[in-house]
Design an enzyme around this catalytic site. Structure first.
Site, PDB file in Angstrom:
ATOM      1  N   PHE A   1     -68.435  41.676 -63.027  1.00 52.69           N
ATOM      2  CA  PHE A   1     -67.387  42.083 -63.965  1.00 52.69           C
ATOM      3  C   PHE A   1     -67.925  42.247 -65.389  1.00 52.69           C
ATOM      4  CE2 PHE A   1     -64.267  39.738 -66.823  1.00 52.69           C
ATOM      5  CZ  PHE A   1     -63.675  40.897 -67.311  1.00 52.69           C
TER       6      PHE A   1
ATOM      7  N   ASP B   1     -78.831  42.711 -58.450  1.00 51.37           N
ATOM      8  CA  ASP B   1     -77.609  42.011 -58.053  1.00 51.37           C
ATOM      9  C   ASP B   1     -77.595  41.893 -56.534  1.00 51.37           C
ATOM     10  OD1 ASP B   1     -74.760  41.327 -57.579  1.00 51.37           O
ATOM     11  OD2 ASP B   1     -74.483  41.907 -59.677  1.00 51.37           O
ATOM     12  N   ASP B   2     -77.236  40.694 -56.045  1.00 55.79           N
ATOM     13  CA  ASP B   2     -77.183  40.525 -54.582  1.00 55.79           C
ATOM     14  C   ASP B   2     -75.808  40.859 -54.014  1.00 55.79           C
ATOM     15  OD1 ASP B   2     -75.619  38.349 -55.248  1.00 55.79           O
ATOM     16  OD2 ASP B   2     -76.926  36.836 -54.330  1.00 55.79           O
ATOM     17  N   LEU B   3     -74.870  41.243 -54.885  1.00 53.18           N
ATOM     18  CA  LEU B   3     -73.516  41.646 -54.502  1.00 53.18           C
ATOM     19  C   LEU B   3     -72.723  40.532 -53.812  1.00 53.18           C
ATOM     20  CD1 LEU B   3     -74.148  45.333 -53.289  1.00 53.18           C
ATOM     21  CD2 LEU B   3     -73.595  44.502 -55.591  1.00 53.18           C
TER      22      LEU B   3
ATOM     23  N   GLY C   1     -70.651  40.447 -57.378  1.00 55.69           N
ATOM     24  CA  GLY C   1     -70.509  41.784 -57.942  1.00 55.69           C
ATOM     25  C   GLY C   1     -70.235  42.814 -56.859  1.00 55.69           C
TER      26      GLY C   1
ATOM     27  N   ILE D   1     -82.089  36.649 -57.111  1.00 52.19           N
ATOM     28  CA  ILE D   1     -83.024  36.041 -58.059  1.00 52.19           C
ATOM     29  C   ILE D   1     -83.795  34.895 -57.418  1.00 52.19           C
ATOM     30  CG2 ILE D   1     -81.750  36.717 -60.124  1.00 52.19           C
ATOM     31  CD1 ILE D   1     -80.518  33.902 -60.185  1.00 52.19           C
TER      32      ILE D   1
ATOM     33  N   LEU E   1     -77.477  37.333 -66.213  1.00 49.57           N
ATOM     34  CA  LEU E   1     -76.064  37.037 -65.954  1.00 49.57           C
ATOM     35  C   LEU E   1     -75.813  36.636 -64.507  1.00 49.57           C
ATOM     36  CD1 LEU E   1     -75.980  38.655 -68.654  1.00 49.57           C
ATOM     37  CD2 LEU E   1     -73.860  39.705 -67.865  1.00 49.57           C
TER      38      LEU E   1
ATOM     39  N   TYR F   1     -70.699  23.403 -61.037  1.00 48.70           N
ATOM     40  CA  TYR F   1     -70.959  24.675 -61.734  1.00 48.70           C
ATOM     41  C   TYR F   1     -71.388  24.417 -63.172  1.00 48.70           C
ATOM     42  CZ  TYR F   1     -69.774  28.899 -64.399  1.00 48.70           C
ATOM     43  OH  TYR F   1     -69.803  29.957 -65.263  1.00 48.70           O
TER      44      TYR F   1
ATOM     45  N   ILE G   1     -49.182  28.803 -61.178  1.00 49.05           N
ATOM     46  CA  ILE G   1     -49.982  28.081 -62.170  1.00 49.05           C
ATOM     47  C   ILE G   1     -50.378  26.734 -61.600  1.00 49.05           C
ATOM     48  CG2 ILE G   1     -49.935  26.975 -64.449  1.00 49.05           C
ATOM     49  CD1 ILE G   1     -47.943  29.106 -65.328  1.00 49.05           C
TER      50      ILE G   1
END
Length: 315
Positions: A11, A31-33, A36, A58, A79, A147, A206
């Protein structure tokens, strides 16, 4: 310049790619998708300055070595990452490997080839904010999820290459970013999900009480910030925030988008232990060092995002 962009089909990555290409640089996207999508960058595939889209990870050191050896990158925007908090709680190993080990592999190539690194971290590394002046880079960190922990570890490693080897590196911490091309499903951001549900006549759910606040940064403002960090020596060896400088409670965000309180529903939080109650960014360092500041208001950004989703977006 020859530039490598990891996570460029994501994104934020696709907006960074667009900005780099507009500025006339030669770009390679890796990018390994896993998060993405190739559809995000399809409009760039015929651009003369996009010299390669490589589907790969990566974590593939041989792939990285070959790329760096052949293309002589002068700048790497890193990124590529696992970005989902709940996924990191359920499967910390994958997040650690992608976000920390993968970053180490990138750093080793950049050290060998003297390639500047812009490392994309996250505002999720911070402890909650009580000060209305917002969170500056000196604010305490609190890695409340694997994370965030993986990102803190990677940040420290990136900065260590600046101190140990004199490699130009910068750690950037954008706050919650939203806008066109963000996923509208479970992996997407709160703004995209709320808008999509609103347009489909569904309730806006929410987590928890909805009093938690977020500083929402429009994606094109974020991309300007990311790219600027790569072309400034003033931020080498630094950690730099970027945000709107205004926070909004999730309850208020939902009402801003739907206008109908009856469609706003509260559900049990899936990871309350990793929730940050207040996120408000102080971007004064970015303004001082990069001459950067946000240009798109929350209302304007929501309107642009809504128009994009209405026009078909990417589901």
């Amino acid at each position: 310049m020859n530039i490598l962009l990891t996570g460029g089909a994501g994104f934020i990555g696709r907006w960074v790619a667009k900005k780099i290409l507009q500025e006339g640089h030669k770009l390679w996207i890796l990018d390994d998708l896993s998060n993405g999508r190739e559809e995000n960058i399809v409009e760039f595939l015929s651009h003369p300055n996009l010299r390669g889209f490589i589907k790969g990870t990566i974590l593939d050191e041989e792939l990285l070595s070959g790329l760096f050896e052949k293309q002589h990158f002068e700048l790497c925007y890193h990124l590529g990452a696992s970005i989902n908090v709940q996924d990191s709680i359920d499967d910390p190993r994958t997040t650690f490997n992608n976000d920390t080990v993968g970053t180490f592999y990138i750093m080793e190539q950049c050290r060998e080839h003297n390639t500047k690194v812009v490392f994309m971290s996250t505002c999720m590394v911070y402890d909650h904010c009580t000060d209305e002046t917002g969170i500056a880079e000196s604010h305490p960190t609190k890695p409340a999820s694997p994370y965030a922990g993986a990102k803190v570890a990677a940040e420290n490693m990136v900065l260590s290459y600046y101190y140990a080897y004199g490699l130009p590196t910068v750690v950037i911490r954008p706050f919650n970013t939203y806008g066109p091309f963000q996923k509208t499903g479970g992996e997407g951001g709160v703004v995209a999900i709320f808008i999509n549900n609103h347009l489909n006549g569904q309730n806006l759910h929410i987590y928890g009480e909805g009093t938690q606040t977020r500083d929402l940064l429009y994606v094109e403002d974020c991309a300007r910030f990311v790219v600027a960090a790569g072309f400034s020596d003033a931020v080498n060896g630094e950690i730099v925030n970027a945000g709107l400088g205004r926070d909004i409670a999730i309850n208020d965000l939902a009402l801003l988008i739907t206008g109908d309180p009856s469609r706003v529903k509260h559900v049990e939080h899936i990871h309350p232990q990793s929730e940050i109650q207040k996120l408000l960014c102080n971007s004064s360092k970015a303004k001082g060092l990069l001459k950067w500041q946000p240009e798109v208001t929350l209302e304007e950004g929501i309107a642009r995002t809504l128009a994009w989703i209405q026009a078909g977006g990417l589901q």
